[in-house]
Design a protein around this motif. Sequence first.
Motif, mmCIF file in Angstrom:
data_model
loop_
_atom_site.group_PDB
_atom_site.id
_atom_site.type_symbol
_atom_site.label_atom_id
_atom_site.label_comp_id
_atom_site.label_asym_id
_atom_site.label_seq_id
_atom_site.Cartn_x
_atom_site.Cartn_y
_atom_site.Cartn_z
ATOM 1 N N ASN A 70 77.710 70.000 72.951
ATOM 2 C CA ASN A 70 77.294 69.355 74.199
ATOM 3 C C ASN A 70 78.221 69.785 75.339
ATOM 4 O O ASN A 70 79.115 69.056 75.750
ATOM 5 C CB ASN A 70 77.296 67.836 74.034
ATOM 6 C CG ASN A 70 76.466 67.134 75.086
ATOM 7 O OD1 ASN A 70 75.621 67.743 75.724
ATOM 8 N ND2 ASN A 70 76.708 65.857 75.266
ATOM 9 N N ILE A 77 73.389 70.329 75.630
ATOM 10 C CA ILE A 77 73.128 71.035 74.372
ATOM 11 C C ILE A 77 72.318 72.310 74.596
ATOM 12 O O ILE A 77 72.165 73.114 73.681
ATOM 13 C CB ILE A 77 72.399 70.128 73.361
ATOM 14 C CG1 ILE A 77 71.083 69.616 73.946
ATOM 15 C CG2 ILE A 77 73.300 68.992 72.917
ATOM 16 C CD1 ILE A 77 70.227 68.859 72.931
ATOM 17 N N SER A 136 75.578 76.349 71.384
ATOM 18 C CA SER A 136 74.883 75.271 70.679
ATOM 19 C C SER A 136 73.805 75.834 69.760
ATOM 20 O O SER A 136 73.677 75.425 68.601
ATOM 21 C CB SER A 136 74.273 74.315 71.706
ATOM 22 O OG SER A 136 73.882 73.105 71.124
#
Length: 815
Positions: free
Chosen positions: A353, A359, A364
């Motif tokens: 995050n 995200i 990610s």
Amino acid sequence: MRNILQVVVFLTALFAIVLCSSENYAFSQMNKTGGYADQVKFIRFSNENVAYQEVTNGHLDSYFFQIPLHLVESAKKNSNLEVFEKEGLSYGLLINPYNASQTFNPFSIKEIRFAMNFLIDRNFIVNNILKGFSNPIVEPYGPTSPEYHNVIPVVDPLKIHYDLTLATKSIKDSMIKAGAIMDGTGKYTLNGKAVLVKILIRNDDLLRKSFGDFVASEVEKVGFTVVKEYGDLTKANRVVYGSDPADLEWNVYTESYISSSFSRYNPTTVSQMYAPWFGNMPGSQNPVFWQYSNSTIDDLTQKLVFNNFTSEIERNNLLRQAESAGLQEAVRLFFARSFDPYISSSKISGLINDYSAGIANKLSLINAIKNNTDNSTLNIGMKEVYQGAWNNVKGCTDFYCRIIYSLVADTPTISNPYSGDPEPSRNMWTYLFSKGPTDTVIVPSDALTWNPFNQSWDKNKNQSNSALTKVTMTPLFSNWHNGELMDKYDLLYSYYFPFEWSTDTKNNDKTFDAEYSSLIFPTLSLIKGIKFYDNNTFDTYVDLWHYDKKLVPSYGTLWPSEPWEITAATERLVADNKLSYSKSDANIKHIDQLSLNLPVQSELIKRELIKMSNENYVPNPLKGLISLEYALERYKSSIDWINIHHNAVIGNGPYYLETFNPTGGVVTLNAFRDNTYPFKTGIYSDFENPPELRIDRINIPKFLKIGDPYDFDLLLGLNNLSNGSNSFSGIIDHFISDRNNKIVVEGSTVINNISNNHSDSKGQHQLDESGAVTISLNASQTQELIPGPAKIKLIITSTESPKPLIQENTLIARP
């Protein structure tokens, strides 16, 4: 290509196996490279409610767009979902300041533009349109930026707030001075004609449309005749950014934009939002268009971006001056920044995050794992999958392209998701010379720069050049997605490109793009040379310095995002006016902007590669350096790729573009499981948990006696310290405002090695008493206050993460 910017401009402005549900699954990943997922599909879901249901029932793994605000509470209670909050869109206005001789433009008057700050109620936008999931802002950084404490002293004194009476009077005074009158219906006229305000409103989603409609209604209330026109980003690119402001196709554009990358030092935001040279203001620096110009802002921001300062104090003063000038010019205004709720399936772990991207970021997606399933395909929902051209020069400007392309083409550095500091990725930093703002190193006689006038590489023959910084880099080469091994000629071509395409050699120069040049050309004088060695390392010499040495190596990075032959083929197409790199140039010439992912344009590139092969063509920057056989092999590999994949997107990242179907709304990336790719799966797992600064106790006395010393203390803590450390450092900036909101006291307290060595039952660190920090004000400082309520604002940052923790308290100043 644009990656050369990292040599001179930090405009960029983006390790352990992740714990899985199965030990066998984790073991099976240990020898893989790239991301955990074998495939990533980006799927268009324009309806956020439908996307919410698809993530809930497991058909989507995440949705990279904010969910409807009324669903947030139910999402938090849903065991099938994880909710992540990210700093989202900023809502504001871009204003056309063109002073027309034929058609009166009220926004050519600076006082009317500035009055818009007081006309639009920011609290209404926050509470009624964005439903509380946002903060009001009046400047582009906002309270979550590490630069916030630097701009407060010039922002707060302007006292920008909703004041309809003030706004109405200011507008009326300016309109009367311009010769306008108000008719019997309460509308302004000039020379018998209604004063029109054309507002282009983004209607990509309900929030954007609601914001635009609200602005239009407020502008109409003060006496303007408003013409509303709706459109998506594609239309905005054409009307606002791709047309001549002098045509007055628009007066006001209700703009929303993604905040720039989270960074400890962020000169690009103030440059992008206010400075004409950056190419993001009305006119887009296209010489055919009328240009908004402001030499003061240009000078200040170029000094910031190119590190033309000798100390931190000087640098921060430049930032304040640039912010002040931009606010008062009021060509771009700021009203609210949303905090967007994103969701993912609870079956997904490993999402990172990021402080700026949430995200929805490269690291990610590389680190995400689907647990308890044999299906390793990540299905990512997005509002759109294609909104603008994909090219590495002046394309890929929209959120959707940037996310997808980040997996296809690596960058030389990555940004730490919680500090914003550059970290080595495909360029390893092996040596750095950078001492002081006047200490230089001699550029060697065989260092190269490209001369676009005589089409050759210049050498520093007389060793007259020097540079503030020398960086030695070891590039981590791998195979391109088409199977060819990257080499120094790819690097050299990306070094050549900005010199060639941002320099206008006159005489109808066909290798010049004005929009590209506006951003790149000012950097060329800072590039002093490059020298390659037989072991594939290289030295870059750059005339840049910074007092924070963590930043300096990134100035010397060099990395290509596509094979040199793809760039060479597109150069020929652009020079022949068959395609254009930039949007404004495409509009002027009435041709398409280059997009490497489109089958039709990929076919053009393939045909050009075939012509190059038949001609035994070697581009000028590689003549005498490469063999014809090598060039022909390169052409063949890229031709074969386009024949198979029907796109010309050939990258060096962990995924390659398998299919692009904008009509069906699906973009598919497959993992590039190649043994030359340098990064093992799981390399970014250390970033899963962000550091979290806390105030465990604060003791601020309620009353302050004017003219007496004043002390207060606080106790700090930091969760998720890296490397098992039990102490941290940081800075506390304090500002005290009197009852008139005037800052009368400001200062900083450096905190070194604060104790963080106790943990509670939940594993959270708690400071012991020795970790208390005391802030002291002397008698002369408190003497500046006037009797009555006062406000003290603390902005606390740590070295580990500069994201501000803000604490405000009210106290009473008394005689």
